[in-house]
Design a protein around this motif. Structure first.
Motif, short mmCIF file in Angstrom:
data_model
loop_
_atom_site.label_atom_id
_atom_site.label_comp_id
_atom_site.label_asym_id
_atom_site.label_seq_id
_atom_site.Cartn_x
_atom_site.Cartn_y
_atom_site.Cartn_z
N HIS A 122 -0.85 4.46 -25.95
CA HIS A 122 -0.35 3.21 -26.49
C HIS A 122 0.36 3.41 -27.82
CE1 HIS A 122 -3.13 1.86 -23.45
NE2 HIS A 122 -2.56 0.68 -23.51
N GLU A 123 0.08 4.51 -28.51
CA GLU A 123 0.71 4.77 -29.79
C GLU A 123 2.22 4.79 -29.67
OE1 GLU A 123 -0.35 4.77 -32.76
OE2 GLU A 123 1.33 5.65 -33.79
N ASP A 160 -0.83 -0.29 -37.73
CA ASP A 160 0.04 -1.30 -38.29
C ASP A 160 1.12 -0.59 -39.08
OD1 ASP A 160 1.28 -3.31 -39.71
OD2 ASP A 160 -0.57 -4.29 -40.31
N ASN A 182 4.00 2.94 -27.75
CA ASN A 182 4.53 1.62 -27.45
C ASN A 182 4.45 0.79 -28.73
OD1 ASN A 182 4.91 2.22 -24.69
ND2 ASN A 182 2.77 1.81 -24.29
N SER A 224 1.63 -0.81 -33.36
CA SER A 224 1.23 -0.35 -32.03
C SER A 224 -0.22 -0.79 -31.87
CB SER A 224 1.36 1.17 -31.91
OG SER A 224 0.35 1.81 -32.67
N SER A 225 -0.81 -0.45 -30.76
CA SER A 225 -2.22 -0.81 -30.58
C SER A 225 -3.12 0.01 -31.48
CB SER A 225 -2.63 -0.63 -29.11
OG SER A 225 -2.53 0.74 -28.77
N GLU A 226 -2.58 1.10 -32.03
CA GLU A 226 -3.39 2.00 -32.85
C GLU A 226 -3.09 1.95 -34.34
OE1 GLU A 226 -2.93 5.84 -31.11
OE2 GLU A 226 -3.60 5.17 -29.15
N ASP A 243 9.04 -5.75 -27.44
CA ASP A 243 8.73 -4.32 -27.45
C ASP A 243 9.94 -3.59 -28.02
OD1 ASP A 243 6.20 -4.59 -26.29
OD2 ASP A 243 7.03 -4.55 -24.28
#
Length: 147
Positions: A87-88, A62, A90, A58-60, A105
């Motif tokens: 964003h977590e 790995d 996604n 996610s963006s937050e 996604d």
């Protein structure tokens, strides 16, 4: 002074209208706060010499990667955030098989909160010709091809 007695009613109506507009513009905010199970399965018919390599994040954070043999799966649970999506929730994955590579996604709040319900199960079956989705492990439909 007489107009002030209607102020609480007008304020409540304004808040309801704003909430309705936000829900239409960003429907994921209505579906936050739920736990979902996501599973990606190697559905190839014969790839014993070439595993399906998967890496998700996610963006937050790995989430790491794996090499999946035929029938193996990579799965996780996640909880969407209520009123904020974030964003977590996604999660994207990069898949590699032979010379093919595809980023997709695996879980996107705005798309999957509805289609993974009511079971809260999001299943991906990766085959030679593309990526298939199901929310019941019985009925799969092709979402997209490798290319």
């Amino acid at each position: 002074m007489k107009n002030l007695k209607f102020f609480p009613i007008i304020l409540c109506l304004a808040v309801l209208i704003i909430m309705a507009v936000l829900a239409v513009m960003q429907p994921e905010h209505l579906y936050g706060g739920s736990k979902y199970d996501v599973r990606i399965v190697n559905g190839f018919t014969n790839n014993s010499s070439l595993p399906l390599v998967i890496w998700c994040a996610s963006s937050e954070r790995d989430m790491g990667g794996r090499a999946l043999q035929e029938g193996d799966d990579y799965s996780w649970s996640l909880e969407t955030k209520f009123w904020g999506g974030g964003h977590e929730s996604n999660i994207f994955c990069t898949m590699k098989w032979d010379r093919r590579r595809k980023r997709f996604d695996a879980f996107r709040v705005s798309r999957d909160c509805r289609r993974c319900s009511p079971s809260k199960l999001c299943l991906w079956l990766v085959k030679e010709d593309g990526f298939y989705f199901s929310n019941d492990s019985k009925n799969y439909h092709k979402d997209f091809a490798w290319v």
